[in-house]
Design a protein around this motif. Structure first.
Motif, PDB file in Angstrom:
ATOM      1  N   VAL A 184      37.679  35.709  37.451  1.00 12.81           N
ATOM      2  CA  VAL A 184      38.508  36.817  37.404  1.00 12.81           C
ATOM      3  C   VAL A 184      38.465  37.156  38.923  1.00 12.81           C
ATOM      4  O   VAL A 184      37.311  37.563  39.440  1.00 12.81           O
ATOM      5  CB  VAL A 184      37.643  38.028  36.463  1.00 12.81           C
ATOM      6  CG1 VAL A 184      38.414  39.275  36.732  1.00 12.81           C
ATOM      7  CG2 VAL A 184      37.928  37.466  34.966  1.00 12.81           C
ATOM      8  N   PRO A 229      38.388  39.909  41.447  1.00 11.67           N
ATOM      9  CA  PRO A 229      37.846  41.424  41.341  1.00 11.67           C
ATOM     10  C   PRO A 229      38.282  42.507  42.168  1.00 11.67           C
ATOM     11  O   PRO A 229      38.092  43.458  41.879  1.00 11.67           O
ATOM     12  CB  PRO A 229      36.357  41.223  41.694  1.00 11.67           C
ATOM     13  CG  PRO A 229      36.442  40.024  42.877  1.00 11.67           C
ATOM     14  CD  PRO A 229      37.474  39.147  42.450  1.00 11.67           C
ATOM     15  N   GLY A 256      43.569  40.699  37.543  1.00  9.16           N
ATOM     16  CA  GLY A 256      42.222  39.637  37.456  1.00  9.16           C
ATOM     17  C   GLY A 256      42.548  38.246  38.043  1.00  9.16           C
ATOM     18  O   GLY A 256      42.119  37.284  37.828  1.00  9.16           O
TER      19      GLY A 256
END
Length: 293
Positions: free
Chosen positions: A48, A50, A55
């Motif tokens: 993911v 950040p 994402g």
């Protein structure tokens, strides 16, 4: 207050673009120009991202993304005062001896205008492609910093660690001065690393995380390590300063200063397409009035 311009290399990936943005940033009064780092982009990944709500990485597979060190070398060659910072290089993916040589050379040839921004990375699939274990990347980064500083400090350097081992080796040229190491990241682990061993702390300007608690974590970690917390330079984004904002620049800068921020980082994208006009206006209305604040 100092001001930095972010995302230079992926926004202006060719030589003409690097020359243009570097010279404009210097003329406008920016202190620093930043370049970002990824070695490869996996076509398929579950990690993911950040620093954005989706994402997912905001760039595609075919976009030009120059190596930050080589791009900075080109930009440094056409400027004389502007400093350069990797924002950030993914340290655990780099061989620390080779990186120490590259960093020292950049700093030496730019007359001390290079700063090494480091992070531990988030894209596991990139680590797998490069052949570096994703696990223990934080510990690996800490050790790499210590090893590089040993090489920069003196000839005949030795180092014994879990990931790096060398005995009585010399790496020259040495940097023109002490290369500042700026720790980037949006986590408490990054803030603690900045406090323990960094010269500065740069929570990503793309993160929605409030950096103020992280600044406190960095300061506490510095104190626990026997360091002066006031010597940790703090970076922050400031959307209120970007073109189109209705907030008074003085209020925005003073608010960051009250938090202990030393350097404000703004992305270059919002200054497009009229880069020359927008950057010079920013220099006149924001940088010059607050350069000594």
């Amino acid at each position: 207050m100092k001001f930095a311009l972010h995302f230079g290399n992926n926004t202006f990936p060719d030589l003409a673009g690097a020359t243009r943005v570097a010279r404009l940033a210097e003329a406008a009064g920016f202190d620093t120009l930043l370049a970002v780092d990824h070695v490869v982009f996996p076509d398929n990944y579950t990690s993911v991202y950040p620093y954005g709500p989706s994402g997912r990485l905001p760039v595609g597979r075919g976009g030009a993304f120059p190596d930050p060190l080589i791009w900075i070398a080109c930009a440094a060659a056409v400027t004389s005062r502007l400093k350069f910072l990797t924002g950030v290089i993914i340290l655990p993916q780099r061989n620390p001896l080779i990186l120490a040589k590259q960093v020292a050379t950049l700093d030496y040839m730019s007359n001390g205008r290079f700063e090494l921004g480091i992070g531990v990375g988030w894209l596991k699939e990139e680590f797998e492609a490069v052949g570096v274990p994703f696990a223990k990347r934080g510990k690996r980064a800490d050790e790499y910093v210590a090893a590089m500083r040993a090489l920069w400090a003196a000839d005949g350097a030795s180092f014994a660690g879990e990931f790096v081992n060398f005995r009585e080796v010399s790496c020259n040229p040495k940097p023109a001065g002490r290369v500042p190491i700026i720790v980037g990241g949006h986590t408490e682990a990054a803030a603690r690393r900045a406090g323990r061993l960094g010269d500065g702390f740069f929570p990503s300007i793309g993160s929605s995380v409030d950096p103020m608690p992280l600044y406190d974590v960095a300061r506490r970690a510095a104190a626990e390590a026997g360091r002066d917390p006031g010597e940790i330079e703090l970076f922050a984004g400031c959307p209120d300063l970007l073109p189109g904002s209705t907030v008074e620049p003085q209020a925005a800068v003073e608010e960051r200063a009250r938090r202990g921020v030393n350097r404000i980082v703004v992305p270059v994208g919002p200054f497009l397409p009229s880069l020359e006009e927008s950057l010079m206006r920013f220099g006149e209305t924001v940088i010059r009035p607050f350069a000594g604040a």
